[in-house]
Design a protein around this motif. Structure first.
Motif, PDB file in Angstrom:
ATOM      1  N   VAL A  49       0.842  -1.199   0.000  1.00 28.76           N
ATOM      2  CA  VAL A  49       0.000   0.000   0.000  1.00 28.76           C
ATOM      3  C   VAL A  49       0.878   1.250   0.000  1.00 28.76           C
ATOM      4  N   ASP A  50       1.914   1.273   0.834  1.00 31.98           N
ATOM      5  CA  ASP A  50       2.821   2.411   0.905  1.00 31.98           C
ATOM      6  C   ASP A  50       3.518   2.626  -0.439  1.00 31.98           C
ATOM      7  N   PHE A  51       4.008   1.557  -1.043  1.00 25.90           N
ATOM      8  CA  PHE A  51       4.669   1.639  -2.338  1.00 25.90           C
ATOM      9  C   PHE A  51       3.707   2.141  -3.410  1.00 25.90           C
ATOM     10  N   SER A  52       2.470   1.686  -3.358  1.00 22.25           N
ATOM     11  CA  SER A  52       1.463   2.152  -4.315  1.00 22.25           C
ATOM     12  C   SER A  52       1.238   3.648  -4.186  1.00 22.25           C
ATOM     13  N   ALA A  53       1.283   4.158  -2.950  1.00 22.96           N
ATOM     14  CA  ALA A  53       1.137   5.596  -2.737  1.00 22.96           C
ATOM     15  C   ALA A  53       2.291   6.351  -3.398  1.00 22.96           C
ATOM     16  N   TYR A  54       3.508   5.828  -3.284  1.00 21.62           N
ATOM     17  CA  TYR A  54       4.651   6.456  -3.953  1.00 21.62           C
ATOM     18  C   TYR A  54       4.477   6.436  -5.476  1.00 21.62           C
ATOM     19  N   LEU A  55       4.023   5.313  -5.993  1.00 22.03           N
ATOM     20  CA  LEU A  55       3.797   5.226  -7.441  1.00 22.03           C
ATOM     21  C   LEU A  55       2.750   6.231  -7.889  1.00 22.03           C
ATOM     22  N   LEU A  56       1.680   6.344  -7.128  1.00 22.87           N
ATOM     23  CA  LEU A  56       0.622   7.293  -7.468  1.00 22.87           C
ATOM     24  C   LEU A  56       1.139   8.733  -7.393  1.00 22.87           C
ATOM     25  N   LEU A  57       1.906   9.043  -6.349  1.00 23.13           N
ATOM     26  CA  LEU A  57       2.454  10.388  -6.201  1.00 23.13           C
ATOM     27  C   LEU A  57       3.414  10.719  -7.351  1.00 23.13           C
ATOM     28  N   SER A  58       4.260   9.785  -7.739  1.00 24.89           N
ATOM     29  CA  SER A  58       5.177  10.044  -8.848  1.00 24.89           C
ATOM     30  C   SER A  58       4.401  10.232 -10.157  1.00 24.89           C
ATOM     31  N   THR A  59       3.297   9.521 -10.303  1.00 25.51           N
ATOM     32  CA  THR A  59       2.471   9.671 -11.501  1.00 25.51           C
ATOM     33  C   THR A  59       1.787  11.032 -11.528  1.00 25.51           C
ATOM     34  N   VAL A  60       1.283  11.475 -10.383  1.00 21.95           N
ATOM     35  CA  VAL A  60       0.663  12.798 -10.318  1.00 21.95           C
ATOM     36  C   VAL A  60       1.698  13.886 -10.636  1.00 21.95           C
ATOM     37  N   TRP A  61       2.922  13.754 -10.087  1.00 24.58           N
ATOM     38  CA  TRP A  61       3.973  14.724 -10.408  1.00 24.58           C
ATOM     39  C   TRP A  61       4.270  14.711 -11.903  1.00 24.58           C
ATOM     40  N   PHE A  62       4.382  13.518 -12.484  1.00 22.80           N
ATOM     41  CA  PHE A  62       4.652  13.381 -13.922  1.00 22.80           C
ATOM     42  C   PHE A  62       3.577  14.099 -14.727  1.00 22.80           C
ATOM     43  N   LEU A  63       2.320  13.881 -14.381  1.00 18.43           N
ATOM     44  CA  LEU A  63       1.221  14.533 -15.093  1.00 18.43           C
ATOM     45  C   LEU A  63       1.277  16.056 -14.915  1.00 18.43           C
ATOM     46  N   ARG A  65       3.887  17.963 -14.070  1.00 13.48           N
ATOM     47  CA  ARG A  65       5.070  18.521 -14.716  1.00 13.48           C
ATOM     48  C   ARG A  65       4.870  18.665 -16.217  1.00 13.48           C
ATOM     49  N   ASN A  66       4.100  17.760 -16.785  1.00 13.03           N
ATOM     50  CA  ASN A  66       3.833  17.791 -18.230  1.00 13.03           C
ATOM     51  C   ASN A  66       2.501  18.468 -18.549  1.00 13.03           C
ATOM     52  N   ALA A  67       2.026  19.290 -17.614  1.00  8.80           N
ATOM     53  CA  ALA A  67       0.840  20.126 -17.793  1.00  8.80           C
ATOM     54  C   ALA A  67      -0.411  19.323 -18.176  1.00  8.80           C
ATOM     55  N   PHE A  68      -0.507  18.106 -17.670  1.00  8.72           N
ATOM     56  CA  PHE A  68      -1.669  17.249 -17.913  1.00  8.72           C
ATOM     57  C   PHE A  68      -2.001  17.136 -19.400  1.00  8.72           C
ATOM     58  N   SER A  69      -0.958  17.106 -20.217  1.00  6.49           N
ATOM     59  CA  SER A  69      -1.131  17.021 -21.672  1.00  6.49           C
ATOM     60  C   SER A  69      -1.639  15.639 -22.065  1.00  6.49           C
ATOM     61  N   THR A  70      -2.126  15.535 -23.271  1.00  7.75           N
ATOM     62  CA  THR A  70      -2.595  14.245 -23.791  1.00  7.75           C
ATOM     63  C   THR A  70      -1.460  13.235 -23.779  1.00  7.75           C
ATOM     64  N   GLN A  71      -0.272  13.653 -24.180  1.00 12.11           N
ATOM     65  CA  GLN A  71       0.885  12.764 -24.178  1.00 12.11           C
ATOM     66  C   GLN A  71       1.191  12.268 -22.769  1.00 12.11           C
ATOM     67  N   ALA A  72       1.075  13.147 -21.783  1.00 10.14           N
ATOM     68  CA  ALA A  72       1.326  12.749 -20.393  1.00 10.14           C
ATOM     69  C   ALA A  72       0.311  11.703 -19.946  1.00 10.14           C
ATOM     70  N   TRP A  73      -0.952  11.889 -20.306  1.00  4.64           N
ATOM     71  CA  TRP A  73      -1.986  10.917 -19.921  1.00  4.64           C
ATOM     72  C   TRP A  73      -1.760   9.564 -20.591  1.00  4.64           C
ATOM     73  N   VAL A  74      -1.191   9.583 -21.804  1.00  4.60           N
ATOM     74  CA  VAL A  74      -0.892   8.320 -22.497  1.00  4.60           C
ATOM     75  C   VAL A  74       0.206   7.557 -21.758  1.00  4.60           C
ATOM     76  N   PHE A  75       1.221   8.281 -21.276  1.00  2.00           N
ATOM     77  CA  PHE A  75       2.350   7.635 -20.604  1.00  2.00           C
ATOM     78  C   PHE A  75       2.141   7.423 -19.102  1.00  2.00           C
ATOM     79  N   LEU A  78       2.086   3.875 -17.655  1.00  2.00           N
ATOM     80  CA  LEU A  78       3.413   3.250 -17.642  1.00  2.00           C
ATOM     81  C   LEU A  78       4.221   3.719 -16.441  1.00  2.00           C
ATOM     82  N   VAL A  79       4.131   5.013 -16.137  1.00  2.00           N
ATOM     83  CA  VAL A  79       4.845   5.570 -14.986  1.00  2.00           C
ATOM     84  C   VAL A  79       4.300   4.954 -13.699  1.00  2.00           C
ATOM     85  N   CYS A  80       2.972   4.819 -13.629  1.00  2.00           N
ATOM     86  CA  CYS A  80       2.337   4.313 -12.410  1.00  2.00           C
ATOM     87  C   CYS A  80       2.647   2.836 -12.178  1.00  2.00           C
TER      88      CYS A  80
END
Length: 114
Positions: A49-63, A65-75, A78-80
């Protein structure tokens, strides 16, 4: 920036090798052991559960940082799901793309003053 790249490269290599060994021993079934620990309310489940929270947080940062672009949502999936294997490679690639500028790496080009 060299230290960040080296750390990411080492983490990617270690996790990739470890993953290959686990796949060789246990196969590709990640879902059953992952959710089994969570449902059993064990320390392994707590870690999952803790690791999943880190994965989710890194995915939110990725989105973000990339301004929630279509390309970011596609990737984003994979990040998560890919963990450090994907995120580490992304950070290495990004560090070269931003030419070592940590402010641009962390915030994205649209949020950094020229």
């Amino acid at each position: 920036m060299l230290a960040l790249r080296a750390i990411c490269a080492c983490l990617v290599a270690v996790v990739a090798i470890y993953t290959l060994v686990v796949i060789g021993r246990e196969g590709l079934d990640l879902i059953t052991p992952f959710f089994g620990g969570v449902l059993a309310m064990t320390w392994q489940g707590q870690f999952n559960v803790d690791f999943s929270a880190y994965l989710l947080l890194s995915t939110v940062w990725f989105l973000w940082r990339n301004a929630f672009s279509t390309q970011a949502w596609v990737f984003a999936p994979l990040v998560c799901v890919g963990g450090i294997l994907v995120f580490g490679c992304y950070l290495i690639w990004l560090s070269f793309r931003v030419r070592g500028r940590m402010d641009v790496l962390l915030l994205g080009p649209s949020r950094v003053a020229p």
